[in-house]
Design a protein around this motif. Structure first.
Motif, PDB file in Angstrom:
ATOM      1  N   THR A  39      15.054  -9.830  13.165  1.00 14.83           N
ATOM      2  CA  THR A  39      15.281  -8.835  12.305  1.00 14.83           C
ATOM      3  C   THR A  39      15.137  -7.198  12.443  1.00 14.83           C
ATOM      4  O   THR A  39      15.699  -6.260  11.917  1.00 14.83           O
ATOM      5  N   GLY A  40      14.103  -7.051  13.277  1.00 13.12           N
ATOM      6  CA  GLY A  40      13.532  -5.698  13.523  1.00 13.12           C
ATOM      7  C   GLY A  40      12.635  -5.159  12.573  1.00 13.12           C
ATOM      8  O   GLY A  40      12.475  -4.029  12.599  1.00 13.12           O
ATOM      9  N   ARG A  41      12.591  -5.957  11.355  1.00 12.88           N
ATOM     10  CA  ARG A  41      11.687  -5.291  10.312  1.00 12.88           C
ATOM     11  C   ARG A  41      10.282  -5.563  10.674  1.00 12.88           C
ATOM     12  O   ARG A  41       9.871  -6.552  11.092  1.00 12.88           O
ATOM     13  N   PRO A  42       9.312  -4.747   9.996  1.00 14.77           N
ATOM     14  CA  PRO A  42       7.995  -5.016  10.069  1.00 14.77           C
ATOM     15  C   PRO A  42       7.605  -6.430   9.667  1.00 14.77           C
ATOM     16  O   PRO A  42       8.105  -6.715   8.632  1.00 14.77           O
ATOM     17  N   LEU A  43       6.616  -6.878  10.159  1.00 13.77           N
ATOM     18  CA  LEU A  43       6.208  -8.073   9.876  1.00 13.77           C
ATOM     19  C   LEU A  43       5.370  -7.947   8.326  1.00 13.77           C
ATOM     20  O   LEU A  43       4.817  -6.857   8.132  1.00 13.77           O
ATOM     21  N   THR A  44       5.265  -8.919   7.481  1.00 14.72           N
ATOM     22  CA  THR A  44       4.518  -8.524   5.965  1.00 14.72           C
ATOM     23  C   THR A  44       3.099  -8.214   6.315  1.00 14.72           C
ATOM     24  O   THR A  44       2.582  -7.320   5.697  1.00 14.72           O
TER      25      THR A  44
END
Length: 462
Positions: A164-169
């Protein structure tokens, strides 16, 4: 070495200064970077869980040019964690820990990290926000808030989801040169996998080559000792393996200088008997089409191999209607490999090759291990037939009404009759094809050994 941060800076994927800060951090590292890995968890020491994290970490660090010097597995004890971190921190450029950062009583890594460097723990505001809003933990007294309780001087590094390219939680927590990662393999792979190059990549590359020898170690031990003294900057390793079909020992030669590694390899080869070197391909399924083409170019009987592959390729145009009668012998392995090549040539990767396996009595441990290897290597579907070969094929129209063709590894009509009696007729709409008809045993074993294909020694009829 200077600490990574003493101000609690949060490094996220959207930070404008992220790459600049990482470059500044790298500039403080020595040219020859090393790493120590600390695996934390009683479950590892009690053999309740298998450690796969250290292998994953070592593999990525090696690709980044960082040499792992030591791996330690320790218990969930605060003092032991603190002492090990402190010792590793003074010895290695980087220290990577895995495990012990959950909400339970035995998750003590952050406490041990703080104790190692005299940094008191506090509830980090960013982590508190994550625990509340991402993990859904409301009560401040909940064990979940332990995930936000880290050394006050620590920093946060957020990896990103590769899909997704989103930061990991949840981030990697860092204090000085110590990087804390989770113990769960799934979380470890996501976090370490996304951060490894950013945090640890160097300009150095390791050059490694392997030699396969059909001889016991005592045959080449003196030669190995000699070259190791002549090339002190080259690392040599020797690994005996008497269970392998093609060789008895594997020698590795590694250096960060490609020319030196090649010189050391050539010198070692000049000191050992030439006939013990084995031309072995450890990755026979990579570039299989090109490897097959190179193989047939060297064969006097190249036509027999080409015609066979062309026939199998034609059959596999309707892959869902085809299966291979597999009995672990050399011929069935050849058919499986040719079917794999054919699938690559017609780019039919979505359809699994199906093997029909009819055990002749009790399966030996060696054959069971071999079958597992075949399934994993070729990603095939293995169907066990409980009846005799004749009965099983007679019943296939009921169990597999869509099956039209069974590939059988017979090289002659006589071999075919050994399994299927001449008087027996095949069920309607099922054809038994024998693409290897006309091959000799020499053809079969030339194909197997030239392409380094695994075979079951229990079924070796040479």
């Amino acid at each position: 070495m200077q600490p990574l941060s003493t101000s609690g800076i949060i490094f996220g994927t959207n930070s404008k200064n992220y790459l600049k800060i990482i470059r500044q951090i790298r500039s403080t590292f020595p040219r020859n970077q090393t790493a120590g890995i600390i695996i934390i968890g009683d479950e590892i020491l009690k053999a309740q869980v298998k450690d796969t994290n250290s292998q994953f970490i070592c593999n990525l660090l090696y690709k980044c040019g960082v040499r792992v010097k030591k791996i330690s597995v320790i218990s969930d004890n605060v003092d032991e964690v603190a002492n090990e971190i402190r010792e590793f921190s003074g010895k290695y450029t980087h220290v990577i820990t895995s495990g012990g950062i959950g909400p339970t009583h035995d998750d003590v890594t952050y406490e041990g990290l703080g104790k190692a460097f005299g940094s008191p723990l506090h509830y980090h505001p960013k982590l508190v926000d994550i625990v509340k809003n991402k993990f859904g933990v409301e009560s401040a007294s909940s064990p979940g808030f332990k995930l936000a309780y880290i050394p006050k001087e620590a920093s946060l590094h957020f990896g990103k989801n590769e899909e997704t390219g989103r930061p990991l939680t949840y981030p990697c927590v860092t204090l000085k040169n110590v990087f804390v990662f989770p113990g769960s393999p799934n979380f470890l792979k996501g976090s370490f996998g996304s951060l490894c190059e950013k945090l640890f990549r160097t300009s150095k590359h390791f050059f490694s080559t392997q030699l396969y020898l059909n001889a016991r170690e005592e045959v080449f031990a003196n030669a190995l000792t000699s070259v190791s003294k002549e090339f002190p900057d080259v690392t040599f390793g020797s690994y005996p393996d008497f269970s392998h079909s093609y060789y008895k020992a594997r020698v590795t030669i590694e250096s960060d200088n490609e020319l030196e590694a090649q010189k050391a390899r050539d010198k070692f080869c000049s000191l050992i008997p030439n006939n013990i070197l084995v031309d072995y391909d450890q990755s026979p399924l990579e570039n299989v089409v090109q490897k097959f083409e190179r193989f047939v170019e060297k064969q006097k009987e190249r036509r027999i191999y080409e015609d066979c592959l062309n026939k199998i390729e034609s059959i596999y145009q309707a892959a869902d209607k085809v299966a291979i009668y597999f009995d672990s012998n050399a011929e069935s392995i050849v058919l499986t490999h040719l079917a794999f090549i054919a699938s690559k040539r017609i780019q039919r990767n979505s359809s699994k090759i199906e093997l029909l396996y009819c055990p002749q009595g009790k399966i030996s441990s060696a054959e069971e291990k071999f079958l597992k290897q075949i399934v994993e290597t070729y990603a095939v579907s293995l169907v066990f037939l409980k009846e005799s070969p004749q009965e099983a094929i007679q019943n296939l129209p009921l169990t597999r009404p869509d099956l039209n063709i069974i590939l059988f590894g017979a090289k002659s009509e006589e071999e075919k009759k050994e399994v299927f009696k001449e008087s027996e007729e095949l069920p309607r709409d099922i054809k038994m094809e024998s693409p290897l008809m006309g091959w000799t045993s020499t053809n079969v074993w030339t194909f197997l050994t030239s392409l380094s294909l695994s075979y079951c020694s229990a079924s070796d009829k040479r």
